[in-house]
Design a protein around this motif. Structure first.
Motif, PDB file in Angstrom:
ATOM      1  N   ARG A  46       0.866  -1.176   0.000  1.00  0.00           N
ATOM      2  CA  ARG A  46       0.000   0.000   0.000  1.00  0.00           C
ATOM      3  C   ARG A  46       0.910   1.235   0.000  1.00  0.00           C
ATOM      4  O   ARG A  46       1.328   1.645  -1.060  1.00  0.00           O
ATOM      5  N   SER A  47       1.319   1.739   1.169  1.00  0.00           N
ATOM      6  CA  SER A  47       2.106   2.982   1.137  1.00  0.00           C
ATOM      7  C   SER A  47       3.568   2.804   1.519  1.00  0.00           C
ATOM      8  O   SER A  47       4.328   3.775   1.490  1.00  0.00           O
ATOM      9  N   ARG A 100      -1.363  13.883  -3.519  1.00  0.00           N
ATOM     10  CA  ARG A 100      -0.009  13.684  -3.002  1.00  0.00           C
ATOM     11  C   ARG A 100       0.494  15.004  -2.423  1.00  0.00           C
ATOM     12  O   ARG A 100       0.313  16.069  -3.033  1.00  0.00           O
ATOM     13  N   ASN A 130     -10.356   2.639  -5.378  1.00  0.00           N
ATOM     14  CA  ASN A 130     -10.657   3.430  -4.179  1.00  0.00           C
ATOM     15  C   ASN A 130     -11.259   4.796  -4.528  1.00  0.00           C
ATOM     16  O   ASN A 130     -11.342   5.685  -3.681  1.00  0.00           O
ATOM     17  N   ARG A 175       0.287  -2.599  -6.311  1.00  0.00           N
ATOM     18  CA  ARG A 175      -0.038  -1.554  -5.337  1.00  0.00           C
ATOM     19  C   ARG A 175      -1.545  -1.572  -5.128  1.00  0.00           C
ATOM     20  O   ARG A 175      -2.317  -1.424  -6.098  1.00  0.00           O
ATOM     21  N   ALA A 176      -1.952  -1.725  -3.880  1.00  0.00           N
ATOM     22  CA  ALA A 176      -3.386  -1.719  -3.556  1.00  0.00           C
ATOM     23  C   ALA A 176      -3.851  -0.275  -3.415  1.00  0.00           C
ATOM     24  O   ALA A 176      -4.262   0.181  -2.356  1.00  0.00           O
ATOM     25  N   GLY A 177      -3.768   0.459  -4.520  1.00  0.00           N
ATOM     26  CA  GLY A 177      -4.118   1.875  -4.542  1.00  0.00           C
ATOM     27  C   GLY A 177      -3.783   2.398  -5.926  1.00  0.00           C
ATOM     28  O   GLY A 177      -3.364   1.628  -6.809  1.00  0.00           O
ATOM     29  N   ALA A 178      -3.928   3.711  -6.118  1.00  0.00           N
ATOM     30  CA  ALA A 178      -3.711   4.273  -7.456  1.00  0.00           C
ATOM     31  C   ALA A 178      -2.265   4.746  -7.659  1.00  0.00           C
ATOM     32  O   ALA A 178      -1.592   4.353  -8.610  1.00  0.00           O
ATOM     33  N   GLY A 179      -1.758   5.559  -6.738  1.00  0.00           N
ATOM     34  CA  GLY A 179      -0.433   6.166  -6.912  1.00  0.00           C
ATOM     35  C   GLY A 179       0.676   5.136  -6.753  1.00  0.00           C
ATOM     36  O   GLY A 179       0.546   4.185  -5.982  1.00  0.00           O
ATOM     37  N   ALA A 233      -8.326   6.712   1.126  1.00  0.00           N
ATOM     38  CA  ALA A 233      -8.741   5.383   0.670  1.00  0.00           C
ATOM     39  C   ALA A 233      -9.078   4.460   1.832  1.00  0.00           C
ATOM     40  O   ALA A 233      -9.301   3.273   1.641  1.00  0.00           O
ATOM     41  N   HIS A 292      -3.846  10.786   5.774  1.00  0.00           N
ATOM     42  CA  HIS A 292      -3.912   9.901   4.600  1.00  0.00           C
ATOM     43  C   HIS A 292      -5.077   8.909   4.711  1.00  0.00           C
ATOM     44  O   HIS A 292      -4.889   7.689   4.640  1.00  0.00           O
TER      45      HIS A 292
HETATM   46  C1  MLT Z   1      -3.724   5.865  -3.573  1.00  0.00           C
HETATM   47  O1  MLT Z   1      -2.698   6.162  -4.182  1.00  0.00           O
HETATM   48  O2  MLT Z   1      -4.682   5.372  -4.165  1.00  0.00           O
HETATM   49  C2  MLT Z   1      -3.784   6.029  -2.069  1.00  0.00           C
HETATM   50  O3  MLT Z   1      -2.597   6.577  -1.601  1.00  0.00           O
HETATM   51  C3  MLT Z   1      -4.099   4.708  -1.487  1.00  0.00           C
HETATM   52  C4  MLT Z   1      -3.803   4.495  -0.028  1.00  0.00           C
HETATM   53  O4  MLT Z   1      -4.195   5.283   0.840  1.00  0.00           O
HETATM   54  O5  MLT Z   1      -3.196   3.475   0.282  1.00  0.00           O
END
Ligand code: MLT
Length: 371
Positions: A37-38, A222, A82, A55-59, A266, A263
């Motif tokens: 994740r992060s 971000r 998310n 990556r369990a997310g977008a960024g 999500a 943060h």
């Molecule tokens: C994202 O990039 O989607 C978020 O940072 C996801 C998260 O909070 O893990």
């Protein structure tokens, strides 16, 4: 048995889908795949065994993309999974910026011992009055899954929406190709772009100077999209009314009129499950079938479940490599390029001469998916 290392907490709704051919490990050094994740992977030693990172997310700015691409390690993300969670937090942010809900709640807490609190509340409430979002203009920078959902919800709430995205043309959202238009007309500006060299600190003193007085800026994307020292000045002077951000750091926490969350964009049960399921499905499809769906470094290549005796996954850098591979392996091959990196899946009736495959100009990694 394939080993999957989770570098962060990943919803069991996803990891439960890994099935009997996979085992979770705490050791990155022995992993075939990583779920993250992060956690930052920039300093991590990536083992030879590593096939993919999801990556369990977008960024994906916590992952060394170039290093992975060079080694043929496929990096996936979970686009859209998310988006609703982030959209809802941005809406909450707009409302928190517009009505002094936090001030009002704090006032109540501070007055809880006062027996005349009801009377006092009626007297004091004017201190916490605000404005409505209906009728105001929302500028959305980045119209991907989150930005688009936000545009539609904001319209439904009676806002005017103007979107900016250099890569997208949308028919059902009013768009501009000039970022200055967003700055000029928006009462609220929200950021939904990845952190890249050309988006880093895109909101700086020069950008803020082009904005309306009393603008509200929302950043749930971000932290480094914003030049924090410039923003602190603009908040102090009142040029920017409020800054809503999802990044707790000594700068944001010290800013006047800044509402910071840690943060949480999500962090909903639904979004964590969606992201985990998408990430695990991507990994399984790649490990078992060699298919690449939602990679940020390699093209989409989906050849379904292998029907022949042998399947190869082939990484290359030369745009002509695909023709060379077809000449060597026949036509049952699907591939393409994404930027400088190419990937193809080849199905064969019997094993190939792997040295000859590796010798095709531009080829730098060959994976036997089946055979
Ligand atoms: C994202 O990039 O989607 C978020 O940072 C996801 C998260 O909070 O893990």
């Amino acid at each position: 048995m394939k080993k999957v290392c989770c570098l962060n907490n990943i919803s069991s709704k996803g990891t439960d889908l890994l099935g009997e051919e996979y085992v979770l490990t705490d050791e990155l050094a022995e992993a075939d795949a990583v779920l993250v994740r992060s956690a930052s992977m920039h300093e991590a030693e990536l083992p030879e065994s590593l096939l993919a990172i999801a990556r369990a997310g977008a960024g994906v700015n916590n992952i060394p993309l170039e290093k992975c691409a060079e080694r043929g390690i496929v990096v996936f993300n979970a686009p859209g999974a998310n988006a609703n969670a982030v959209k809802e937090l941005v809406l909450a942010g707009m409302l928190l910026a517009s009505r002094d809900i936090i001030g009002g709640v704090e006032w109540g807490r501070a007055n809880r011992e006062n027996p005349d609190v009801s009377k006092a509340a009626e007297k004091e409430k004017k201190k916490f009055a605000g404005c409505e979002i209906a009728g105001k203009t929302l500028g959305i920078i980045g119209l991907g899954a989150i930005g688009y959902k936000l545009a539609k919800t904001a319209e439904a709430l009676g806002m005017q929406v103007l979107g900016y995205d250099p890569y997208l043309d949308l028919q059902d959202v009013k768009m501009t190709k000039n970022l200055d238009d967003i700055f000029a007309v928006s009462d609220y500006i929200t950021l939904h772009v990845p952190l890249l060299p050309d988006t880093r600190e895109m909101i700086d003193a020069a950008a803020i100077a082009k904005m309306k007085d009393g603008v509200v800026i929302l950043n749930y994307a971000r932290d480094l999209l914003v030049q924090e020292a410039d923003l602190a000045e603009a908040l102090k002077s009142g040029k920017v009314k409020r800054y809503l951000c999802d990044f707790a750091n000594p700068n944001t926490l010290a800013m006047e009129n800044c509402i910071v969350t840690p943060h949480l964009g999500a962090s909903t049960e639904e979004s964590e499950e969606n992201c985990a399921v998408m990430a695990v499905e991507e990994i399984r499809n790649y490990v078992e079938n060699g298919n690449i769906i939602n990679s940020v470094t390699f093209p989409r290549v989906d050849k379904g479940v292998p029907a022949k005796a042998v399947r190869l996954g082939i990484f290359y850098k030369d745009t002509d490599a695909l023709e060379g591979l077809k000449a060597l392996l026949g036509d049952d091959i699907l591939g393409g390029m994404r930027g400088a990196y190419g990937y193809a899946v080849a199905d064969l009736d019997e094993s190939a001469d792997y040295d000859a495959v590796k010798a095709v100009s531009g080829v730098y990694r060959v994976r036997v998916v089946r055979g």
